[in-house]
Scaffold this active site. Sequence first.
Site, PDB file in Angstrom:
ATOM      1  N   ARG A  11       0.839  -1.207   0.000  1.00  0.00           N
ATOM      2  CA  ARG A  11       0.000   0.000   0.000  1.00  0.00           C
ATOM      3  C   ARG A  11       0.876   1.260   0.000  1.00  0.00           C
ATOM      4  O   ARG A  11       0.641   2.199  -0.773  1.00  0.00           O
ATOM      5  CB  ARG A  11      -0.921  -0.038   1.222  1.00  0.00           C
ATOM      6  N   TYR A  62      21.319  13.136  -4.293  1.00  0.00           N
ATOM      7  CA  TYR A  62      22.092  14.296  -4.731  1.00  0.00           C
ATOM      8  C   TYR A  62      23.362  14.448  -3.895  1.00  0.00           C
ATOM      9  O   TYR A  62      24.466  14.642  -4.427  1.00  0.00           O
ATOM     10  CB  TYR A  62      21.226  15.546  -4.617  1.00  0.00           C
TER      11      TYR A  62
END
Length: 290
Positions: free
Chosen positions: A242, A286
Amino acid sequence: MKEIQDFTNECLKSGGMSQNTLKSYQCDLSKLENYVDSLGITEIGKVSEKVLKDHLGQLSEKGYSPATIARNIVSIKALFKYLVKNEIVAIDASENLIAPKVELPKANVLTRRQIEDLLDMPDARTAKGQRDSAMLELMYATGIKVSELIGIKISQLDMQIGSIACKNNKTERIIPFDKRTKAVLTRYLQDGRRHLITRTDEELLFINYQGEAMSRQGVWKLVKSYARQADIKVPITPEALRHSFAAHLVERGADIEAVQFMMGHVSPVSTNRYARENRDYIRDVYDRTH
């Protein structure tokens, strides 16, 4: 107190409340009743805002978590809304109660590769494998809860357009599913299911070997079993499918409100965490690579 018992009886008779919510109300209000009794208060009209705040403060001192205290506040507010509506009390003593800030636990989200590995595990040559494959695909494709999954009826499926109708607390949400899930469901409906049902008028979509409804524990066990077969090392439960459904939608740019609707979240706070965690993931990538 009679009024508390009357309130929970009214909730039971209304039929619009889940058993879990009703049990929470009964448990929370039982704590309130015990505290009020300890003060010698016998009339609900004499339960003031100060009494309620002192009660909640005592729960905090006993070590109850912010989430539990927040739930107790919801129960108390529901009680007083009932009392005011039925003119049992003139003033809502719970009006100024503020729930503590609750940090939602980090969602258990699988990678797309882990999802693919998991979905590939059931043996589509058997009735059980076709059923399990349909259950796993549907959970990931729609984000429905296990309680919704085991209660799905054939009539809730629209195989022509590819969607499922889920009803909860008198509301209904229509959730679409993709062509892959449609194909897996079609295979199960045309083949596997007929080997599991014991009567031709069976309405439930998913059936166990005894021809009865699947249990939550049964779904939990099969997800765990296939996760082991797929060599997925992280802890996994049906709830992970879910969470993965919602997180992957957000990751691909899905609208938060649309995801909120499909998940059946009352508050956007629950849904926004997927966007927040996606931003955290991007920042981490990043920082590690740039």
